[in-house]
Design a protein around this motif. Sequence first.
Motif, short mmCIF file in Angstrom:
data_model
loop_
_atom_site.label_atom_id
_atom_site.label_comp_id
_atom_site.label_asym_id
_atom_site.label_seq_id
_atom_site.Cartn_x
_atom_site.Cartn_y
_atom_site.Cartn_z
N ARG A 183 -1.40 0.13 -10.05
CA ARG A 183 -2.03 0.74 -8.89
C ARG A 183 -3.53 0.50 -8.97
O ARG A 183 -4.13 0.57 -10.03
CB ARG A 183 -1.75 2.25 -8.86
N SER A 184 -4.13 0.23 -7.81
CA SER A 184 -5.59 0.06 -7.77
C SER A 184 -6.25 1.38 -8.18
O SER A 184 -5.72 2.46 -7.93
CB SER A 184 -6.06 -0.36 -6.38
N ASN A 197 0.94 5.70 -0.69
CA ASN A 197 0.19 6.93 -0.84
C ASN A 197 0.46 7.49 -2.23
O ASN A 197 1.60 7.54 -2.68
CB ASN A 197 0.60 7.95 0.23
N ASP A 257 -4.20 9.71 -1.34
CA ASP A 257 -4.85 8.62 -0.62
C ASP A 257 -3.96 7.38 -0.74
O ASP A 257 -3.01 7.36 -1.51
CB ASP A 257 -6.23 8.33 -1.21
N ASP A 258 -4.28 6.34 0.03
CA ASP A 258 -3.54 5.09 -0.03
C ASP A 258 -4.14 4.17 -1.08
O ASP A 258 -5.37 4.01 -1.15
CB ASP A 258 -3.57 4.38 1.33
N TYR A 259 -3.25 3.57 -1.90
CA TYR A 259 -3.66 2.66 -2.97
C TYR A 259 -2.83 1.39 -2.90
O TYR A 259 -1.66 1.43 -2.49
CB TYR A 259 -3.45 3.31 -4.34
N THR A 313 -9.16 2.38 -7.10
CA THR A 313 -9.85 2.92 -5.94
C THR A 313 -8.92 2.87 -4.73
O THR A 313 -8.06 1.99 -4.63
CB THR A 313 -11.15 2.14 -5.62
N PRO A 314 -9.07 3.79 -3.79
CA PRO A 314 -8.21 3.80 -2.61
C PRO A 314 -8.33 2.51 -1.79
O PRO A 314 -9.39 1.86 -1.78
CB PRO A 314 -8.70 5.00 -1.80
N TRP A 315 -7.25 2.17 -1.11
CA TRP A 315 -7.20 1.01 -0.24
C TRP A 315 -7.97 1.32 1.04
O TRP A 315 -7.98 2.44 1.52
CB TRP A 315 -5.75 0.69 0.11
N SER A 316 -8.60 0.31 1.60
CA SER A 316 -9.37 0.47 2.83
C SER A 316 -8.97 -0.64 3.79
O SER A 316 -8.62 -1.74 3.37
CB SER A 316 -10.86 0.37 2.52
N VAL A 375 0.86 -1.19 0.00
CA VAL A 375 0.00 0.00 0.00
C VAL A 375 0.89 1.23 0.00
O VAL A 375 1.82 1.33 0.79
CB VAL A 375 -0.94 0.00 1.23
#
Length: 86
Positions: free
Chosen positions: A66-67, A4, A12-14, A69-72, A2
Motif C-alpha cells: 500500500r502507498s 480505501n 482515505d484512498d491508497y 501517502t493517500p492517492w490523489s 485504489v
Amino acid sequence: GVENALVDMVADDYLVVSFRLNLAAEGVLHWIEFSGDLGQWDNVMANFVKVSTTNNGDGSATVRYRSITPWSTANARAYYRIGVSG
C-alpha cells in the motif's frame, strides 16, 4: 488499484499493488516502479509499505503493498509496474 484504508485512524484512498510469488523461487528480488511517461522508470519501494503476504496453498503467495501517502486524482497519469530480477 485504489482502495480505501484506515491508516492512523483516518480513512482515505491508497494505491494498492498486489502480485503472486513462486515460493520455491530462490534469489528473486521484486520492487515497484513508477513512470509518468512510460519512458523513464524509477524504483519507488520507499513509497510503499507491505501490508500482507498470503500463502495461496499452491506453492505461491500473494503479496500486497500500500502507498504510504493517500492517492490523489493528480496521480491520474501515473503508471506502475513490478520489477523482477534473479
